[in-house]
Write a protein that holds these residues in place. Sequence first.
Motif, PDB file in Angstrom:
ATOM      1  N   GLN A 255       0.833  -1.209   0.000  1.00 12.52           N
ATOM      2  CA  GLN A 255       0.000   0.000   0.000  1.00 12.52           C
ATOM      3  C   GLN A 255       0.862   1.252   0.000  1.00 12.52           C
ATOM      4  O   GLN A 255       0.562   2.228  -0.702  1.00 12.52           O
ATOM      5  CB  GLN A 255      -0.927  -0.008   1.210  1.00 12.52           C
ATOM      6  N   ASP A 256       1.963   1.236   0.761  1.00 10.60           N
ATOM      7  CA  ASP A 256       2.823   2.416   0.853  1.00 10.60           C
ATOM      8  C   ASP A 256       3.516   2.743  -0.472  1.00 10.60           C
ATOM      9  O   ASP A 256       3.710   3.919  -0.798  1.00 10.60           O
ATOM     10  CB  ASP A 256       3.873   2.228   1.949  1.00 10.60           C
ATOM     11  N   VAL A 257       3.921   1.716  -1.205  1.00 12.40           N
ATOM     12  CA  VAL A 257       4.635   1.963  -2.463  1.00 12.40           C
ATOM     13  C   VAL A 257       3.720   1.851  -3.671  1.00 12.40           C
ATOM     14  O   VAL A 257       4.154   2.054  -4.812  1.00 12.40           O
ATOM     15  CB  VAL A 257       5.838   0.996  -2.622  1.00 12.40           C
ATOM     16  N   ASN A 258       2.444   1.512  -3.408  1.00 10.32           N
ATOM     17  CA  ASN A 258       1.445   1.397  -4.477  1.00 10.32           C
ATOM     18  C   ASN A 258       1.899   0.427  -5.571  1.00 10.32           C
ATOM     19  O   ASN A 258       1.761   0.693  -6.767  1.00 10.32           O
ATOM     20  CB  ASN A 258       1.150   2.780  -5.081  1.00 10.32           C
ATOM     21  N   SER A 259       2.458  -0.681  -5.127  1.00 15.25           N
ATOM     22  CA  SER A 259       2.951  -1.691  -6.062  1.00 15.25           C
ATOM     23  C   SER A 259       3.005  -3.042  -5.365  1.00 15.25           C
ATOM     24  O   SER A 259       3.183  -3.110  -4.142  1.00 15.25           O
ATOM     25  CB  SER A 259       4.341  -1.307  -6.568  1.00 15.25           C
ATOM     26  N   GLY A 260       2.842  -4.113  -6.139  1.00 17.32           N
ATOM     27  CA  GLY A 260       2.859  -5.447  -5.572  1.00 17.32           C
ATOM     28  C   GLY A 260       4.254  -6.030  -5.464  1.00 17.32           C
ATOM     29  O   GLY A 260       5.163  -5.666  -6.220  1.00 17.32           O
ATOM     30  N   VAL A 261       4.432  -6.913  -4.511  1.00 17.13           N
ATOM     31  CA  VAL A 261       5.693  -7.646  -4.337  1.00 17.13           C
ATOM     32  C   VAL A 261       5.628  -8.919  -5.179  1.00 17.13           C
ATOM     33  O   VAL A 261       4.610  -9.612  -5.196  1.00 17.13           O
ATOM     34  CB  VAL A 261       5.906  -7.997  -2.847  1.00 17.13           C
ATOM     35  N   GLU A 262       6.709  -9.223  -5.888  1.00 18.95           N
ATOM     36  CA  GLU A 262       6.703 -10.399  -6.756  1.00 18.95           C
ATOM     37  C   GLU A 262       7.138 -11.657  -6.020  1.00 18.95           C
ATOM     38  O   GLU A 262       6.496 -12.701  -6.112  1.00 18.95           O
ATOM     39  CB  GLU A 262       7.607 -10.157  -7.971  1.00 18.95           C
ATOM     40  N   THR A 263       8.257 -11.570  -5.300  1.00 20.01           N
ATOM     41  CA  THR A 263       8.765 -12.707  -4.529  1.00 20.01           C
ATOM     42  C   THR A 263       9.275 -12.201  -3.190  1.00 20.01           C
ATOM     43  O   THR A 263       9.533 -11.010  -3.021  1.00 20.01           O
ATOM     44  CB  THR A 263       9.918 -13.431  -5.256  1.00 20.01           C
ATOM     45  N   VAL A 264       9.415 -13.114  -2.248  1.00 21.24           N
ATOM     46  CA  VAL A 264       9.938 -12.780  -0.929  1.00 21.24           C
ATOM     47  C   VAL A 264      11.108 -13.705  -0.627  1.00 21.24           C
ATOM     48  O   VAL A 264      11.009 -14.923  -0.805  1.00 21.24           O
ATOM     49  CB  VAL A 264       8.855 -12.938   0.154  1.00 21.24           C
ATOM     50  N   LYS A 265      12.227 -13.125  -0.176  1.00 22.80           N
ATOM     51  CA  LYS A 265      13.362 -13.926   0.261  1.00 22.80           C
ATOM     52  C   LYS A 265      13.308 -14.045   1.780  1.00 22.80           C
ATOM     53  O   LYS A 265      13.006 -13.073   2.473  1.00 22.80           O
ATOM     54  CB  LYS A 265      14.676 -13.286  -0.187  1.00 22.80           C
ATOM     55  N   ALA A 266      13.566 -15.236   2.288  1.00 21.64           N
ATOM     56  CA  ALA A 266      13.421 -15.506   3.724  1.00 21.64           C
ATOM     57  C   ALA A 266      14.723 -16.028   4.309  1.00 21.64           C
ATOM     58  O   ALA A 266      15.499 -16.718   3.629  1.00 21.64           O
ATOM     59  CB  ALA A 266      12.303 -16.515   3.953  1.00 21.64           C
TER      60      ALA A 266
END
Length: 357
Positions: A255-266
């Motif tokens: 919401q803050d960057v008005n863009s979706g995340v594609e992948t998450v590194k853990a």
Amino acid sequence: KVKWIFENVPGIRKRAENGEILFGTVDSWLIYKLTGNHSTEPSNASRTLLYNISTGDWDSEILKELKIPQAILPRIIPSSGNFGKTRKDLFGKEIPVTGVAGDQQAALFGQTCFENGSVKITYGTGCFTLMNTGKVPVFSKNKLLTTVAWDIGKGREYALEGSIFIAGAVIQWLRDELKIIDTAPLSEKLALSVKDTGGVYFVPAFVGLGAPYWDPDVRGTIVGLTRGTNRAHLVRAALESIAFQSKDLINAMEQDVNSGVETVKADGGASLNSFLMQFQADLLNKPVILPQIAETTALGAAYLAGLYTGYWENTDDVKRNWQARKKFSPSMKEGQRKKMLKMWTRAVETAEGFKPL
């Protein structure tokens, strides 16, 4: 703390004026002990509340208001830079110190999250989610922290950060206080021994809720218990709570960057729990990727050091060095995901509605 010391310790201000007193973060203390230089870098300086993240220098207005002399503060240089050489008497020879960063910022760098919108989550006792926002700071409207990520000599780069107070600690609680598991790794086996939580949702707000709620008065809450609830259901609900809280943070960042995340590194200790990682991928509806080298904070510091010394030519060279160990792809049906997220929201609302008088 510094203001209190100046106001309450006799003679300390005079000593500071004479150059006898220094103040800094842990990294600056280590650098001073190793090299004799009083230095820090932007990601650590940004956590002092004395640093202006927009100008990249100590904030003269804040220092004046708190009556703290700037002379006691460390010199700020890039995270990938020349911090000096270690004293010869320590290791038998002088060793250059060329890579310094804050814990989570180093982990972000160690996960090679160099592009805008790239995200890493560290699963430890607590949980820390950071998103690279590039050269321009994004000031959150969803109660996230805006911080300097690093400076590799090309100007500051920034990140959004969200902190979860209780993550792996909820499994420790089940082990040490309720004693329903003998070891933390057993939690994965128990979670997989049941098809779901049986309708149980666990909000582990033992010390309140961190980002994006920031509610210190909430207390731990378990809802949905029935006569058929057993320890496996509780353990599974506890593990799922870690993923639910991380999902809340990712939502806030998107919401803050008005863009979706594609992948998450853990990374982090709890990322070794494959049930948790798969459930996280399912909730996010995004792949979750684990690195070959789990100690990403140390790896990030090494990458920063290697960039300055020329061991790595640039960040593209660093990315080629980074390797994935495992990838978890989402497999949950959309209807089930939406239902579970709605129930989690209701569980949090229940916890927030039951506070100490």
